[in-house]
Design a protein around this motif. Structure first.
Motif, PDB file in Angstrom:
ATOM      1  N   ILE A  21      -5.054  -2.204  12.434  1.00 16.36           N
ATOM      2  CA  ILE A  21      -5.865  -1.195  11.755  1.00 16.36           C
ATOM      3  C   ILE A  21      -5.201  -0.802  10.436  1.00 16.36           C
ATOM      4  CG2 ILE A  21      -6.713   1.194  11.871  1.00 16.36           C
ATOM      5  CD1 ILE A  21      -7.050   0.666  14.926  1.00 16.36           C
ATOM      6  N   GLY A  22      -3.867  -0.654  10.504  1.00 13.87           N
ATOM      7  CA  GLY A  22      -3.117  -0.336   9.284  1.00 13.87           C
ATOM      8  C   GLY A  22      -3.337  -1.423   8.232  1.00 13.87           C
ATOM      9  N   MET A  23      -3.333  -2.657   8.727  1.00 14.02           N
ATOM     10  CA  MET A  23      -3.501  -3.780   7.828  1.00 14.02           C
ATOM     11  C   MET A  23      -4.909  -3.779   7.226  1.00 14.02           C
ATOM     12  SD  MET A  23      -1.986  -7.424   8.845  1.00 14.02           S
ATOM     13  CE  MET A  23      -3.348  -8.156   9.695  1.00 14.02           C
ATOM     14  N   VAL A  24      -5.879  -3.518   8.114  1.00 17.37           N
ATOM     15  CA  VAL A  24      -7.268  -3.486   7.627  1.00 17.37           C
ATOM     16  C   VAL A  24      -7.413  -2.429   6.546  1.00 17.37           C
ATOM     17  CG1 VAL A  24      -9.627  -2.884   8.293  1.00 17.37           C
ATOM     18  CG2 VAL A  24      -8.266  -4.424   9.731  1.00 17.37           C
ATOM     19  N   ARG A  25      -6.826  -1.288   6.787  1.00 14.44           N
ATOM     20  CA  ARG A  25      -6.897  -0.217   5.781  1.00 14.44           C
ATOM     21  C   ARG A  25      -6.307  -0.670   4.463  1.00 14.44           C
ATOM     22  NH1 ARG A  25      -5.543   5.508   8.449  1.00 14.44           N
ATOM     23  NH2 ARG A  25      -4.547   5.727   6.428  1.00 14.44           N
ATOM     24  N   SER A  26      -5.140  -1.338   4.594  1.00 13.50           N
ATOM     25  CA  SER A  26      -4.489  -1.803   3.373  1.00 13.50           C
ATOM     26  C   SER A  26      -5.333  -2.857   2.670  1.00 13.50           C
ATOM     27  CB  SER A  26      -3.115  -2.385   3.705  1.00 13.50           C
ATOM     28  OG  SER A  26      -2.336  -1.397   4.310  1.00 13.50           O
ATOM     29  N   VAL A  27      -5.882  -3.795   3.482  1.00 12.18           N
ATOM     30  CA  VAL A  27      -6.708  -4.858   2.908  1.00 12.18           C
ATOM     31  C   VAL A  27      -7.927  -4.240   2.219  1.00 12.18           C
ATOM     32  CG1 VAL A  27      -8.254  -6.765   3.512  1.00 12.18           C
ATOM     33  CG2 VAL A  27      -5.944  -6.673   4.472  1.00 12.18           C
ATOM     34  N   ALA A  28      -8.511  -3.262   2.917  1.00 12.99           N
ATOM     35  CA  ALA A  28      -9.702  -2.617   2.345  1.00 12.99           C
ATOM     36  C   ALA A  28      -9.356  -1.962   1.011  1.00 12.99           C
ATOM     37  CB  ALA A  28     -10.247  -1.575   3.318  1.00 12.99           C
ATOM     38  N   ARG A  29      -8.210  -1.292   1.012  1.00 12.42           N
ATOM     39  CA  ARG A  29      -7.814  -0.591  -0.200  1.00 12.42           C
ATOM     40  C   ARG A  29      -7.500  -1.585  -1.325  1.00 12.42           C
ATOM     41  NH1 ARG A  29      -4.134   2.581   1.957  1.00 12.42           N
ATOM     42  NH2 ARG A  29      -5.628   4.175   2.521  1.00 12.42           N
ATOM     43  N   LYS A  85       1.327   4.556  13.465  1.00 12.67           N
ATOM     44  CA  LYS A  85       0.330   3.824  12.687  1.00 12.67           C
ATOM     45  C   LYS A  85      -1.003   3.894  13.407  1.00 12.67           C
ATOM     46  CE  LYS A  85       3.174   0.246  10.525  1.00 12.67           C
ATOM     47  NZ  LYS A  85       3.445  -1.201  10.509  1.00 12.67           N
ATOM     48  N   PRO A  86      -2.131   3.844  12.816  1.00 16.81           N
ATOM     49  CA  PRO A  86      -2.244   3.929  11.346  1.00 16.81           C
ATOM     50  C   PRO A  86      -2.070   5.377  10.885  1.00 16.81           C
ATOM     51  CG  PRO A  86      -4.411   3.717  12.361  1.00 16.81           C
ATOM     52  CD  PRO A  86      -3.419   3.677  13.472  1.00 16.81           C
ATOM     53  N   ALA A  87      -1.288   5.563   9.825  1.00 10.61           N
ATOM     54  CA  ALA A  87      -1.008   6.925   9.358  1.00 10.61           C
ATOM     55  C   ALA A  87      -1.644   7.121   7.976  1.00 10.61           C
ATOM     56  CB  ALA A  87       0.498   7.124   9.258  1.00 10.61           C
ATOM     57  N   ASP A  88      -2.155   8.318   7.794  1.00 14.01           N
ATOM     58  CA  ASP A  88      -2.712   8.543   6.453  1.00 14.01           C
ATOM     59  C   ASP A  88      -1.610   8.928   5.478  1.00 14.01           C
ATOM     60  OD1 ASP A  88      -4.049  11.432   7.919  1.00 14.01           O
ATOM     61  OD2 ASP A  88      -2.350  11.421   6.504  1.00 14.01           O
ATOM     62  N   ASP A 119       0.832  -1.194   0.000  1.00 13.87           N
ATOM     63  CA  ASP A 119       0.000   0.000   0.000  1.00 13.87           C
ATOM     64  C   ASP A 119       0.873   1.252   0.000  1.00 13.87           C
ATOM     65  OD1 ASP A 119      -2.331   1.454   0.120  1.00 13.87           O
ATOM     66  OD2 ASP A 119      -2.321   1.527   2.315  1.00 13.87           O
ATOM     67  N   CYS A 120       1.876   1.223   0.860  1.00 13.89           N
ATOM     68  CA  CYS A 120       2.773   2.362   1.015  1.00 13.89           C
ATOM     69  C   CYS A 120       3.566   2.590  -0.273  1.00 13.89           C
ATOM     70  CB  CYS A 120       3.706   2.098   2.185  1.00 13.89           C
ATOM     71  SG  CYS A 120       4.651   3.538   2.674  1.00 13.89           S
ATOM     72  N   LYS A 121       4.045   1.492  -0.829  1.00 15.66           N
ATOM     73  CA  LYS A 121       4.841   1.563  -2.053  1.00 15.66           C
ATOM     74  C   LYS A 121       4.005   2.195  -3.179  1.00 15.66           C
ATOM     75  CE  LYS A 121       7.360  -1.540  -5.237  1.00 15.66           C
ATOM     76  NZ  LYS A 121       6.545  -2.021  -6.364  1.00 15.66           N
ATOM     77  N   ALA A 122       2.747   1.716  -3.258  1.00 19.15           N
ATOM     78  CA  ALA A 122       1.857   2.230  -4.318  1.00 19.15           C
ATOM     79  C   ALA A 122       1.633   3.729  -4.140  1.00 19.15           C
ATOM     80  CB  ALA A 122       0.520   1.484  -4.256  1.00 19.15           C
ATOM     81  N   MET A 123       1.461   4.114  -2.863  1.00 13.02           N
ATOM     82  CA  MET A 123       1.194   5.532  -2.571  1.00 13.02           C
ATOM     83  C   MET A 123       2.397   6.391  -2.961  1.00 13.02           C
ATOM     84  SD  MET A 123       2.094   7.870  -0.029  1.00 13.02           S
ATOM     85  CE  MET A 123       2.434   6.961   1.466  1.00 13.02           C
ATOM     86  N   LEU A 124       3.611   5.942  -2.586  1.00 10.57           N
ATOM     87  CA  LEU A 124       4.814   6.749  -2.865  1.00 10.57           C
ATOM     88  C   LEU A 124       5.083   6.813  -4.372  1.00 10.57           C
ATOM     89  CD1 LEU A 124       7.174   5.633   0.058  1.00 10.57           C
ATOM     90  CD2 LEU A 124       5.942   7.798  -0.213  1.00 10.57           C
ATOM     91  N   GLU A 125       4.853   5.725  -5.024  1.00 11.25           N
ATOM     92  CA  GLU A 125       5.084   5.719  -6.473  1.00 11.25           C
ATOM     93  C   GLU A 125       4.094   6.649  -7.176  1.00 11.25           C
ATOM     94  OE1 GLU A 125       7.174   1.346  -7.047  1.00 11.25           O
ATOM     95  OE2 GLU A 125       5.015   1.553  -7.392  1.00 11.25           O
ATOM     96  N   GLN A 126       2.907   6.675  -6.584  1.00  8.13           N
ATOM     97  CA  GLN A 126       1.894   7.586  -7.131  1.00  8.13           C
ATOM     98  C   GLN A 126       2.338   9.035  -6.955  1.00  8.13           C
ATOM     99  OE1 GLN A 126      -1.847   6.698  -5.381  1.00  8.13           O
ATOM    100  NE2 GLN A 126      -3.029   7.492  -7.092  1.00  8.13           N
ATOM    101  N   ALA A 127       3.109   9.275  -5.851  1.00  9.10           N
ATOM    102  CA  ALA A 127       3.579  10.625  -5.570  1.00  9.10           C
ATOM    103  C   ALA A 127       4.841  10.944  -6.371  1.00  9.10           C
ATOM    104  CB  ALA A 127       3.855  10.785  -4.084  1.00  9.10           C
ATOM    105  N   GLY A 128       5.288  10.014  -7.196  1.00  7.83           N
ATOM    106  CA  GLY A 128       6.422  10.282  -8.064  1.00  7.83           C
ATOM    107  C   GLY A 128       7.742   9.791  -7.527  1.00  7.83           C
ATOM    108  N   ALA A 129       7.714   9.176  -6.350  1.00 11.90           N
ATOM    109  CA  ALA A 129       8.978   8.695  -5.762  1.00 11.90           C
ATOM    110  C   ALA A 129       9.350   7.356  -6.395  1.00 11.90           C
ATOM    111  CB  ALA A 129       8.818   8.538  -4.258  1.00 11.90           C
ATOM    112  N   VAL A 130      10.651   7.026  -6.241  1.00 12.95           N
ATOM    113  CA  VAL A 130      11.124   5.730  -6.715  1.00 12.95           C
ATOM    114  C   VAL A 130      11.349   4.864  -5.469  1.00 12.95           C
ATOM    115  CG1 VAL A 130      12.953   4.514  -7.939  1.00 12.95           C
ATOM    116  CG2 VAL A 130      12.273   6.836  -8.652  1.00 12.95           C
ATOM    117  N   VAL A 131      10.530   3.793  -5.365  1.00 13.69           N
ATOM    118  CA  VAL A 131      10.735   2.899  -4.203  1.00 13.69           C
ATOM    119  C   VAL A 131      11.822   1.906  -4.584  1.00 13.69           C
ATOM    120  CG1 VAL A 131       9.663   1.222  -2.672  1.00 13.69           C
ATOM    121  CG2 VAL A 131       8.378   3.248  -3.428  1.00 13.69           C
TER     122      VAL A 131
END
Lengths: 125, 718
Positions: free
Chosen positions: B526-534, A105-108, A23-35
């Motif tokens: 919760i972080g995991m749930v968010r990721s799973v949901a996404r 965590k959890p962080a937006d 999820d994090c990787k996808a988000m950063l790549e979307q922001a233009g970063a290189v993971v």
């Protein structure tokens, strides 16, 4: 502005949960970063640097059976900015790492991007 | 005689001369004036002379004719008397006989003629009597001087009315001075030394002088500041007698007597006033009598067998034995014993008695005193009970107690204190320095500061700190103490108590870690749930379907959690996990086969396998074998790879009829193909055949804690 800051930045993610890492990787790549790398275990820093420079590292404190503090200290020695992204409280950080960038965590996504942009911008040298 | 004229008077004188009872003669020197005296010639002599010296009438003869040696002896005396012209009385010892003579020489001068008349008397008897008396006197004098008592002879002086007013010292011995302080008294009166001497003295001696009756008395002379013991007796033939006084200054003895009397009086007062009981007891120790002090037994009458009558049955044998032992050894006894007094109350006495021994060393009686120690014993018992309670309480409660004497530095530790500090009780001598040495170096400064603050402020010392036992073990302790001060506010002692809180500290620490771990897990979840949901979102255009999937996945995750918490061990049984997941998806037992060795999975692996089975079962129900009359085999085996145990799990569907293929890489497939390698370091393969899905999972078996066994990871974290 933030997007522009992370654009082209080479970032490493240390996260033992696959979904969050992904999820994090996808988000950063979307922001233009290189993971550069996503790892559930502590990687070899030399191995990572061999592939190119690293602008910032996102670190989960608890990586399965091991703890990432020593790796964080190694980053300090190499002047590589990093931020902890963890479910633990900041109070759990050892004294020498207390005060380092920390995201609970959890962080937006926006928060993660902002912290990364900040540590990259305030990088020494 | 022819030379004398014969007138009648002369003849008369001549006759008288001859009749004199004493020997007498008249002699004149031979030779004229200026001539050298050669001899003396008898002018006259009487018959008594002739008898005395045993010759015939020597008239006309020279002195030297009969006694030449006597002539020389006498010539000097005669000549001296003649020259001086004064008579002399001489006493002469006879040269030939033991006689002593008194010789009176009288010079005679008659018409230019000079002569000497000599009268000679034999005084031998008088002389020797006087000699004897003088010797006796000397002996008495020596005797009087030799005795210690004062002695004097006085003559009492009476006034005109016959009243004795003074007395004259006739004689006094040497000790007289020392007994009276009066020097050289002889010939002087008493009042010349001591004008204010009491009249009674002269009156007493006057009475003796007149009555002749001796008296013995003791009397004080305030004027002289002395006490005398006197024996006065009359001396002489008739009244008024002289008085002999034999006396002694007894002032010192008197002072001692008075002191003794006072001392006795004081002792008596003490005995009367004392709260102790004074008693006498017979040699056998059976009969005792209260002789003074406080009647501790009550009014018991004359004598009583106190052991039998007053000592309670329970203690009688002990008291009797102690008494018999003391009697046998003739030594003082001191015992504490109860008594039942006359009024029936039981009191405790401390009794001491000493044996009074006769010359042969036999006991004549016992003398002693008893003190009522009931109160003291009661206090002692309370103290002992209090101390016992404190000791038991501190032992049961494992409370360490200390008592620090600030002035002397002496420090007392209870047994528990020694144990907490890591010593056997009494193994070391506790000191402030020893205590300080045991305090953890990091806590030392703070401990010192708190002690000083408590000492200065008077507030309680409260401290939690670490101490290091000699073995190196660390203990957490909680200590509270309080200083005790003198009236001047100087700290005297510090008393305190301490308990070992190591276990509590550990539990607190453990709790803190647990909370932190829980927080971590929840946040992670919760972080995991968010990721799973996404991640679940892209494959579902239909919201209801999306929600169903998401809920299914979350429930699967929930099941993992509940499985983990249900078995507080560190692992999850794989067979159980698989069967439960199939049951949830209502898979009929005859449609599946589960086979594999008993195997425990780490919580992490269990979570992933659960989700994988969930995804596979869901898909199978929807698209595969389980949606038809197909059959599923779930099998696993273990093998070794790179020295580690691995598990190899296979999910194989066999559909009765071919199912449409879903080629899209969905959530489940990514889980198997990507998450297994990523998180478990293993391998996941997904094959889609006409007959159904074949999945192979391989990953290393690692042991890992459940949520309830996070100690290793948590403590590793710190």
């Amino acid at each position: 502005m933030i997007g522009r800051t992370l654009r082209g930045r080479r970032i490493v993610i240390l996260e033992d949960d696959y979904f969050q890492a992904h999820d994090c990787k996808a988000m950063l790549e979307q922001a233009g970063a290189v993971v550069v790398a996503v790892s559930a275990t502590i990687p070899s820093l030399d191995g990572l640097l061999a592939k190119g420079p690293i602008d910032a590292v996102l670190i989960d404190i608890n990586l399965g059976d091991s703890v990432s503090f020593d790796f964080a200290r190694l980053l300090v020695c190499n002047a590589i900015p990093f931020a902890f992204l963890t479910g633990y409280d900041a109070a759990m950080l050892p004294d020498d790492l207390a005060g380092r960038a920390y995201i609970s965590k959890p962080a937006d996504h926006a928060r993660v991007r902002a912290v990364l942009a900040e540590i990259i911008a305030s990088r020494p040298g | 005689m022819a030379d004398f004229s014969h007138d009648p008077i002369e003849s008369l004188f001549h006759a008288a001369f001859r009749a004199l009872p004493d020997a007498a003669c008249i002699l004149e020197p031979i030779g004229g004036p200026g001539d050298e005296l050669s001899d003396w010639r008898y002018l006259a002599s009487n018959p008594a002379l002739c008898r005395l010296i045993g010759i015939d009438d020597p008239t006309g003869q020279r002195l030297g004719h009969h006694h030449p040696e006597a002539a020389r002896q006498w010539a000097q005396d005669f000549q001296r008397v003649l020259q001086r012209g004064t008579p002399e009385v001489l006493v002469r010892q006879s040269s030939r006989y033991p006689q002593v003579y008194e010789v009176s020489l009288v010079p005679l001068v008659e018409g230019g003629r000079r002569a000497i008349m000599a009268r000679i008397r034999d005084i031998s008897s008088e002389h020797f009597a006087r000699e004897r008396r003088r010797e006796a006197d000397a002996r008495y004098e020596r005797l009087f001087d030799a005795i210690d008592e004062g002695f004097c002879i006085i003559e009492v002086i009476f006034d005109d009315t016959g009243k004795a007013t003074d007395y004259l010292f006739i004689e006094a011995n040497e000790p007289f001075v020392q007994h009276t302080g009066i020097k050289s008294p002889v010939g002087k009166t008493m009042r010349s030394f001591q004008p204010d001497i009491e009249d009674a003295w002269a009156a007493t001696y006057g009475r003796i002088a007149l009555s002749g009756v001796p008296e013995r008395f003791e009397s004080e002379s305030i004027a002289m500041g002395r006490w005398f013991d006197v024996f006065a007796f009359p001396i002489g033939e008739k009244a008024p007698f002289r008085v002999g006084i034999l006396f002694e200054d007894i002032g010192q003895r008197k002072t001692m007597e008075l002191a003794l009397r006072h001392s006795e009086a004081r002792l008596q007062s003490l005995i009367e006033a004392t709260s102790d009981m004074i008693f006498r007891m017979n040699p056998q120790g059976t009969l005792a009598r209260q002789v003074g002090g406080k009647p501790l037994l009550g009014e018991v009458g004359e004598e009583s067998n106190w052991v039998e009558e007053f000592v309670p049955d329970s203690d009688r044998a002990i008291v009797r034995a102690a008494l018999d032992d003391a009697i046998l050894r003739r030594v003082p006894i001191a015992i504490e014993h109860p008594v039942r007094t006359i009024d029936g109350t039981v009191r405790w006495l401390h009794s001491r008695a000493v044996p009074v021994l006769d010359d042969q060393g036999a006991i004549t009686e016992w003398f002693g005193m008893s003190t009522d120690i009931t109160e003291r014993r009661s206090t002692e018992h309370q103290l002992i009970r209090g101390a016992q309670m404190l000791r038991v309480a501190s032992e049961i409660g494992k409370v360490a107690i200390w008592d620090w004497n600030v002035e002397t530095g002496e420090l007392i530790w209870s047994d528990e204190h020694f144990r907490i500090e890591g010593y056997e009780p009494g193994e070391v001598v506790p000191t402030f320095e020893l205590w300080a040495e045991r305090v953890h170096p990091e806590d030392r400064a703070e401990a010192d500061r708190k002690v000083e603050q408590a000492m200065a402020s008077g507030e309680d010392y409260v401290n939690e700190y670490r101490l290091i036992q000699p073995s190196g073990d660390m203990r957490w302790v909680s200590a509270r103490g309080r200083f005790i001060y003198s009236d001047k506010g100087e700290p005297l002692r510090m008393l305190g108590a301490m308990i070992d809180i190591t276990q509590r500290r550990r539990e607190e620490e453990w709790q803190r870690l647990l909370v932190a771990e829980l927080q971590h897990r929840v946040r992670n979840l919760i972080g995991m749930v968010r990721s799973v949901a996404r991640l679940s979102a892209p494959s579902h255009r239909n919201v209801n379907e999306y929600v169903d999937h998401l809920i299914g996945r979350l429930q699967a995750m929930g099941r993992t959690q509940s499985t983990l918490t249900r078995s507080p061990g560190s692992s999850v049984d794989l067979a159980e996990l698989v069967r439960e997941e199939l049951v949830v998806h209502a898979v009929q037992p005859d449609l599946c086969m589960v086979d594999g060795p008993e195997l425990a999975l780490s919580p992490h692996a269990a979570e992933i396998v659960t989700l994988a089975i969930h995804e596979l079962a869901t898909n199978s129900v929807k698209y595969g074998a389980l949606g038809d009359t197909g059959y599923i085999r779930i099998m696993w085996t273990t093998h070794e790879k790179d020295g580690k145990p691995w598990v190899s799990l296979r999910w194989q569907e066999t559909a009765a009829t071919p199912r449409p293929k879903n080629k899209r890489k969905g959530f489940g497939r990514r889980l198997i193909e990507e998450r297994v390698p990523y998180e478990l370091g293993g391998d996941g393969r997904f094959f889609l055949y006409d007959t159904g899905v074949l999945v192979e999972l391989e990953f290393p078996l690692t042991s890992g804690g459940s949520i309830l066994d996070t100690r290793s990871s948590a403590s590793g974290l710190l």
